[in-house]
Design a protein around this motif. Structure first.
Motif, mmCIF file in Angstrom:
data_model
loop_
_atom_site.group_PDB
_atom_site.id
_atom_site.type_symbol
_atom_site.label_atom_id
_atom_site.label_comp_id
_atom_site.label_asym_id
_atom_site.label_seq_id
_atom_site.Cartn_x
_atom_site.Cartn_y
_atom_site.Cartn_z
ATOM 1 N N LEU A 129 -8.012 -7.844 -5.816
ATOM 2 C CA LEU A 129 -7.068 -6.824 -5.352
ATOM 3 C C LEU A 129 -7.584 -5.448 -5.769
ATOM 4 O O LEU A 129 -7.943 -5.248 -6.932
ATOM 5 C CB LEU A 129 -5.692 -7.030 -5.972
ATOM 6 C CG LEU A 129 -5.008 -8.372 -5.716
ATOM 7 C CD1 LEU A 129 -3.557 -8.325 -6.147
ATOM 8 C CD2 LEU A 129 -5.067 -8.749 -4.234
ATOM 9 N N GLY A 130 -7.597 -4.524 -4.829
ATOM 10 C CA GLY A 130 -8.050 -3.151 -5.119
ATOM 11 C C GLY A 130 -9.416 -3.169 -5.782
ATOM 12 O O GLY A 130 -10.344 -3.847 -5.323
ATOM 13 N N ASP A 131 -9.515 -2.446 -6.923
ATOM 14 C CA ASP A 131 -10.810 -2.380 -7.616
ATOM 15 C C ASP A 131 -10.949 -3.469 -8.683
ATOM 16 O O ASP A 131 -11.848 -3.425 -9.523
ATOM 17 C CB ASP A 131 -11.004 -0.981 -8.238
ATOM 18 C CG ASP A 131 -9.917 -0.651 -9.253
ATOM 19 O OD1 ASP A 131 -9.046 -1.521 -9.508
ATOM 20 O OD2 ASP A 131 -9.925 0.465 -9.796
ATOM 21 N N ARG B 39 0.955 -1.325 -14.870
ATOM 22 C CA ARG B 39 0.726 -0.742 -16.205
ATOM 23 C C ARG B 39 1.929 0.086 -16.649
ATOM 24 O O ARG B 39 2.392 -0.010 -17.772
ATOM 25 C CB ARG B 39 -0.557 0.102 -16.217
ATOM 26 C CG ARG B 39 -1.806 -0.782 -16.372
ATOM 27 C CD ARG B 39 -3.045 0.017 -16.665
ATOM 28 N NE ARG B 39 -3.577 0.583 -15.428
ATOM 29 C CZ ARG B 39 -3.766 1.872 -15.213
ATOM 30 N NH1 ARG B 39 -3.491 2.756 -16.137
ATOM 31 N NH2 ARG B 39 -4.246 2.289 -14.056
ATOM 32 N N PRO C 74 -0.509 -7.734 -15.193
ATOM 33 C CA PRO C 74 -1.156 -7.506 -13.893
ATOM 34 C C PRO C 74 -1.887 -8.750 -13.377
ATOM 35 O O PRO C 74 -2.427 -9.529 -14.158
ATOM 36 C CB PRO C 74 -2.178 -6.397 -14.194
ATOM 37 C CG PRO C 74 -1.831 -5.866 -15.541
ATOM 38 C CD PRO C 74 -1.100 -6.940 -16.277
ATOM 39 N N LYS D 130 0.835 -1.220 0.000
ATOM 40 C CA LYS D 130 0.000 0.000 0.000
ATOM 41 C C LYS D 130 0.860 1.258 0.000
ATOM 42 O O LYS D 130 0.436 2.316 -0.462
ATOM 43 C CB LYS D 130 -0.949 -0.027 1.209
ATOM 44 C CG LYS D 130 -1.956 -1.187 1.095
ATOM 45 C CD LYS D 130 -3.373 -0.773 1.415
ATOM 46 C CE LYS D 130 -4.406 -1.754 0.881
ATOM 47 N NZ LYS D 130 -4.636 -2.944 1.684
ATOM 48 N N ALA E 95 -1.739 -3.520 -2.628
ATOM 49 C CA ALA E 95 -2.433 -2.557 -3.481
ATOM 50 C C ALA E 95 -2.599 -3.140 -4.875
ATOM 51 O O ALA E 95 -3.608 -2.926 -5.544
ATOM 52 C CB ALA E 95 -1.623 -1.263 -3.551
ATOM 53 N N GLU E 96 -1.569 -3.867 -5.337
ATOM 54 C CA GLU E 96 -1.664 -4.539 -6.634
ATOM 55 C C GLU E 96 -0.655 -5.670 -6.696
ATOM 56 O O GLU E 96 0.176 -5.838 -5.786
ATOM 57 C CB GLU E 96 -1.481 -3.559 -7.804
ATOM 58 C CG GLU E 96 -0.216 -2.729 -7.773
ATOM 59 C CD GLU E 96 -0.092 -1.800 -9.004
ATOM 60 O OE1 GLU E 96 0.050 -2.333 -10.121
ATOM 61 O OE2 GLU E 96 -0.120 -0.575 -8.823
ATOM 62 N N LYS F 78 -8.986 -4.025 -11.130
ATOM 63 C CA LYS F 78 -8.427 -3.626 -12.432
ATOM 64 C C LYS F 78 -6.901 -3.598 -12.326
ATOM 65 O O LYS F 78 -6.365 -3.419 -11.225
ATOM 66 C CB LYS F 78 -8.918 -2.222 -12.803
ATOM 67 C CG LYS F 78 -10.417 -2.138 -12.972
ATOM 68 C CD LYS F 78 -10.777 -0.984 -13.911
ATOM 69 C CE LYS F 78 -12.256 -0.951 -14.193
ATOM 70 N NZ LYS F 78 -12.997 -0.141 -13.213
ATOM 71 N N VAL G 231 -5.022 -9.607 -10.838
ATOM 72 C CA VAL G 231 -6.120 -8.859 -10.212
ATOM 73 C C VAL G 231 -6.887 -9.660 -9.155
ATOM 74 O O VAL G 231 -7.744 -9.115 -8.457
ATOM 75 C CB VAL G 231 -7.098 -8.304 -11.281
ATOM 76 C CG1 VAL G 231 -6.408 -7.245 -12.136
ATOM 77 C CG2 VAL G 231 -7.662 -9.420 -12.150
ATOM 78 N N GLY H 111 -3.284 -2.495 -11.864
ATOM 79 C CA GLY H 111 -2.834 -1.348 -11.083
ATOM 80 C C GLY H 111 -1.878 -0.452 -11.859
ATOM 81 O O GLY H 111 -1.303 -0.863 -12.871
ATOM 82 N N PRO H 112 -1.698 0.785 -11.371
ATOM 83 C CA PRO H 112 -0.854 1.756 -12.095
ATOM 84 C C PRO H 112 0.621 1.355 -12.171
ATOM 85 O O PRO H 112 1.272 1.637 -13.167
ATOM 86 C CB PRO H 112 -1.024 3.050 -11.280
ATOM 87 C CG PRO H 112 -1.583 2.626 -9.970
ATOM 88 C CD PRO H 112 -2.330 1.353 -10.186
#
Ligand code: PLP
Length: 284
Positions: A259-261, A269, A250, A190, A237-238, A263, A252, A265-266
């Protein structure tokens, strides 16, 4: 149209390729391999793959069929002959054919085979949507740093993942994730730290892993090389994985926990973008 493959000195149509039933790769999984991605008709990070192939052979006291520079030249020729724009080239070296005996033969001629596979590796569903993984115990042998063709254990784990409706399995030993069935595993905490297991004989020293960690450090991202648990990964977080033909992909979902939403993660990506751009710059 059939592919042209390479077998022990010859480029032949795949139907004409022959290897002895006494080949130790077939009888003992006494062989090593590499998979090099092809993007825009060029080999990605092949110097790293050739260095690891050389090391794998050395670790198994396997005489090389020829210098790896020659293997690299043959790979390029094979890619050109098959006119592959995107996909991968597979290279396998075995100790060769000999009457069946556990002890290594003294005078076998190594077998060298290569083939190409055309497939999309840059714009894929996995990279856009992320993948779901499950955890499984790691049943593999103790020298996972050598890239051998004995892939039955990861193959069974991949089938277990498929049966569970997932894409892949993350293997767990003594409570900690080692790696994916054919990739290295990462989480992003996180506070933004990238965590991946440290190098040892327990995991394959990924060529993509080495570059991604270097690029992450250059981009001022914090990296920790240490083991992590499935519980820590589910809280992360991802998550993502790396492999030659998956680049940075990624993750997920882990064991049914999103994980998270849900999608990509940044961090994953961004690393995928940087990795592909840099790899293409140095492709040959
Ligand atoms: C067990 C395992 N770990 C990690 C990797 C990733 O290594 P690389 O990035 O060199 O493809 C692979 C690739 O095949 C693998 O089989």
């Amino acid at each position: 149209m059939s592919r042209i493959v390479y077998v022990n000195g010859d480029f032949v149509p795949e139907e004409a390729a022959k290897v002895s039933i006494f080949d130790r790769g077939f009888l003992f999984a006494d062989g090593v391999y590499e998979v090099t991605p092809i993007l825009h008709g060029k080999l990605i990070e092949n110097a790293g793959h050739m260095a690891r192939l050389e090391r794998s052979m050395r670790e198994l006291q396997m005489p090389p069929p020829c210098p790896v520079e020659e293997i690299a030249a043959l790979m390029k020729e094979l890619v050109a002959r098959n006119d592959v724009y995107e996909g991968m080239v597979y290279v396998q070296v075995t100790r060769g054919a000999a009457d069946r005996d556990f002890a290594f033969p003294e005078d076998a001629t190594p077998t060298l085979v290569m083939f190409t596979q055309e497939r999309k590796i840059e714009d894929t569903d996995s990279s856009r949507l992320g993948i779901r993984v499950i955890s499984t115990p790691d049943w593999r042998w103790a020298r996972r740093d050598i890239k051998t063709v004995q892939l039955l254990a990861p193959s069974l784990m991949k089938m277990r993942a498929k049966a569970a409706g997932a894409h892949d399995a993350w293997m767990v030993q003594d409570g900690f994730v080692t790696e994916g069935t054919s990739n290295n595993a990462y989480i992003v905490t996180k506070d933004g730290t990238i965590v991946t297991r440290h190098l040892s004989t327990e995991i394959l020293h990924g060529i993509t892993r080495a570059s991604v960690l270097r690029l992450a450090a250059e981009a001022q991202m914090k990296v920790e090389e240490r083991p992590f648990t499935i519980a820590e990964a589910q809280e992360a977080a991802e998550a993502f994985m790396t492999a030659a033909s998956a680049f940075v992909t990624p993750v997920v979902e882990i064991d049914g926990v999103t994980l998270g939403d849900g999608k990509p993660g940044p961090v994953a990506r961004r690393l995928r973008e940087i990795y592909i751009a840099t790899a293409l710059e140095h492709a040959d």
